[in-house]
Enzyme design. Structure first.
Site, PDB file in Angstrom:
ATOM      1  N   TRP A 105       0.951  -0.674   0.132  1.00 39.67           N
ATOM      2  CA  TRP A 105       0.010  -0.148  -0.009  1.00 39.67           C
ATOM      3  C   TRP A 105       0.688   1.036  -0.358  1.00 39.67           C
ATOM      4  O   TRP A 105       0.772   2.448  -1.196  1.00 39.67           O
ATOM      5  CB  TRP A 105      -1.126   0.200   1.275  1.00 39.67           C
ATOM      6  CG  TRP A 105      -1.871  -0.955   1.268  1.00 39.67           C
ATOM      7  CD1 TRP A 105      -1.999  -2.320   2.034  1.00 39.67           C
ATOM      8  CD2 TRP A 105      -3.142  -1.111  -0.535  1.00 39.67           C
ATOM      9  NE1 TRP A 105      -3.063  -2.988   1.363  1.00 39.67           N
ATOM     10  CE2 TRP A 105      -3.588  -2.660   0.361  1.00 39.67           C
ATOM     11  CE3 TRP A 105      -3.087  -0.363  -1.450  1.00 39.67           C
ATOM     12  CZ2 TRP A 105      -4.722  -2.759  -0.462  1.00 39.67           C
ATOM     13  CZ3 TRP A 105      -4.393  -0.526  -2.056  1.00 39.67           C
ATOM     14  CH2 TRP A 105      -5.260  -1.989  -1.417  1.00 39.67           C
ATOM     15  N   ASP A 175      -2.253   7.087   6.466  1.00 39.94           N
ATOM     16  CA  ASP A 175      -2.481   5.769   6.054  1.00 39.94           C
ATOM     17  C   ASP A 175      -2.748   4.785   7.061  1.00 39.94           C
ATOM     18  O   ASP A 175      -2.137   3.402   7.270  1.00 39.94           O
ATOM     19  CB  ASP A 175      -2.695   4.939   4.950  1.00 39.94           C
ATOM     20  CG  ASP A 175      -3.560   3.972   4.111  1.00 39.94           C
ATOM     21  OD1 ASP A 175      -4.404   3.962   4.396  1.00 39.94           O
ATOM     22  OD2 ASP A 175      -3.277   3.024   3.019  1.00 39.94           O
ATOM     23  N   LYS A 199     -12.203  -1.828   6.404  1.00 43.46           N
ATOM     24  CA  LYS A 199     -11.289  -2.896   6.958  1.00 43.46           C
ATOM     25  C   LYS A 199     -12.072  -3.559   8.312  1.00 43.46           C
ATOM     26  O   LYS A 199     -12.211  -4.032   8.736  1.00 43.46           O
ATOM     27  CB  LYS A 199      -9.958  -2.652   7.242  1.00 43.46           C
ATOM     28  CG  LYS A 199      -9.105  -2.395   5.485  1.00 43.46           C
ATOM     29  CD  LYS A 199      -8.875  -3.401   4.702  1.00 43.46           C
ATOM     30  CE  LYS A 199      -8.583  -3.224   3.687  1.00 43.46           C
ATOM     31  NZ  LYS A 199      -7.699  -1.822   2.670  1.00 43.46           N
TER      32      LYS A 199
HETATM   33  C1  PLP Z   1      -7.322  -2.007   2.138  1.00 43.51           C
HETATM   34  C2  PLP Z   1      -5.928  -0.817   2.064  1.00 43.51           C
HETATM   35  C3  PLP Z   1      -5.927   0.612   1.219  1.00 43.51           C
HETATM   36  C4  PLP Z   1      -6.680   0.285   0.167  1.00 43.51           C
HETATM   37  O1  PLP Z   1      -8.257   1.283  -0.028  1.00 43.51           O
HETATM   38  P1  PLP Z   1      -9.559   1.484  -1.376  1.00 43.51           P
HETATM   39  O2  PLP Z   1     -10.585   1.710   0.095  1.00 43.51           O
HETATM   40  O3  PLP Z   1      -9.348  -0.561  -1.762  1.00 43.51           O
HETATM   41  O4  PLP Z   1      -9.127   2.029  -2.194  1.00 43.51           O
HETATM   42  C5  PLP Z   1      -4.928   1.332   1.640  1.00 43.51           C
HETATM   43  N1  PLP Z   1      -4.074   1.596   2.526  1.00 43.51           N
HETATM   44  C6  PLP Z   1      -4.261  -0.060   3.050  1.00 43.51           C
HETATM   45  C7  PLP Z   1      -2.840   0.226   4.202  1.00 43.51           C
HETATM   46  C8  PLP Z   1      -4.922  -0.859   3.152  1.00 43.51           C
HETATM   47  O5  PLP Z   1      -5.429  -2.456   4.018  1.00 43.51           O
END
Ligand code: PLP
Length: 366
Positions: A105, A175, A199
């Site tokens: 990511w 993030d 998540k």
């Molecule tokens: C799942 C995830 C993403 C991407 O998320 P989307 O909502 O599908 O764009 C980005 N960063 C992390 C750490 C993730 O677990």
């Protein structure tokens, strides 16, 4: 077996949701109490939805202790859109942003920043296929950087910062998609924290962004920027510039209610998450080498636990047999392989106990 039986869910995202939240949503789906219609059918500018959004924000502020000088936004486009929005709002062509390269990511976030300006990598664990996070004395952040970007939990590799890393006074952007609300975080250490809901805090379709007023003042104004890609649009319109993802925000509100009223907030859920992770890592460590964990001991994620069996074929067999034992989502991500158990807030201790029991049986059988 009933076709409606719910299995233990270890999916990485979209992931398990708390049953009380699902049940309340199901009960009120056709008609929200005293609203005359479903949440799915009401205007995002009406009183009912306005109340739902305000309550979700107030709960989030309480749960995370978010100070008044931070904006809370409910956005669309997932965390991936935040990868782009951060540089287009805060990085100039001649400016430099510093990124931590911790896994899949963060690599994607870095690629988006490179479209806009200069990127400096503070630290990377690429040569080991991302098994750990650095200690504070292993990296520097140049003082003139526009911002410093980290990923609090690398979902695919199962590597997590279980602390707020140092940023040398540079605005820190995080993030937090896969560990948001799973452990304590000191919001005041960050300029911006964002998390896709699917998540740990709700369904797909909404992304929470928490932005400090200080960092907001550093936003680069540019009329050519698409209006939906501008944080200013969402701050000024309180996430209601266009039709917001009403149902996803409503669901996040229900999950926050569960977290606050039934789980004891962050302190309570953190304890439970630690207990779940400990149980699972213990099963890996005490398997006499049959199971091998991916992450280094001091960087192990308490949200996504990654490991391998002695062979690729057995890894596949594990996920298959687990599903026959009513356990979903254990296949590792295609870029790392092996097995991954995502044990987010809504995955119960009981689910992890069942998994650990299955791991012992699988080991004895093979
Ligand atoms: C799942 C995830 C993403 C991407 O998320 P989307 O909502 O599908 O764009 C980005 N960063 C992390 C750490 C993730 O677990």
């Amino acid at each position: 077996m009933s076709q409606y039986e719910r299995f233990y869910n270890f999916s990485a995202g979209p992931a398990a949701l708390p049953l009380p939240a699902l049940e309340e949503a199901a009960r009120d789906l056709v008609c929200y109490p005293n609203a005359g219609a479903s949440v799915l059918e009401l205007s995002h500018r009406g009183k009912v939805i306005d109340g739902i959004i305000k309550e979700a924000e107030a709960r989030l502020r309480r749960i995370l202790n978010i100070p008044d000088n931070y904006y809370v936004m409910f956005l669309q486009g997932g965390a991936t859109t935040q990868f782009s929005m951060v540089p287009v709002n805060f990085l100039s062509e001649d400016g430099t942003a510093v990124y931590m390269e911790q896994g899949t990511w963060s690599k994607k976030a870095i690629a988006e920043a490179k479209r806009v300006g200069n990127v400096e990598i503070a630290w990377s664990d690429k040569e080991n296929n991302f098994t750990r996070v650095p200690a504070d004395d292993e990296y520097e952040v140049r003082a003139d950087a526009k911002y410093f970007h980290i990923t609090s939990n690398e979902t695919i590799h199962g590597v997590e910062f279980l602390r707020d890393p140092k940023s040398n006074g540079v605005p820190m952007v995080c993030d937090a998609s896969s560990d948001f609300l799973g452990r304590p975080i000191d919001i005041t250490k960050y300029a911006l924290v964002y998390a896709g809901a699917q998540k740990n805090i709700g369904p797909a379709g909404v992304t929470v962004s928490i932005l400090s007023d200080d960092f907001y003042k550093k936003l680069i104004d540019d009329d050519r920027r698409p209006i939906m890609m501008n944080y200013k649009t969402h701050v000024e319109n309180k996430s209601l510039y266009n039709t917001c993802p009403v149902f996803a925000i409503y669901m996040v509100g229900l999950v926050l209610k569960w977290l606050e009223e039934e789980k004891g907030g962050i302190a309570g859920i953190y304890k439970e998450n630690q207990a779940k992770a400990e149980m699972l890592y213990k099963a890996i460590d005490e398997s006499n080498g049959f199971y091998r964990g991916h992450a280094a001991a001091d960087s192990r994620s308490i949200m996504n636990v990654t490991w391998r069996t002695p062979s690729d074929d057995l890894d596949k067999e594990f996920a298959k047999e687990a599903e026959a034992h009513k356990m979903l989502g254990l296949k590792g991500h295609r870029s790392v392989g092996g097995i991954r158990a995502s044990i987010y807030n809504a995955t119960s201790l009981e689910a992890v106990e069942a998994l650990v029991k299955f791991m012992a049986e699988f080991k004895n059988k093979h």
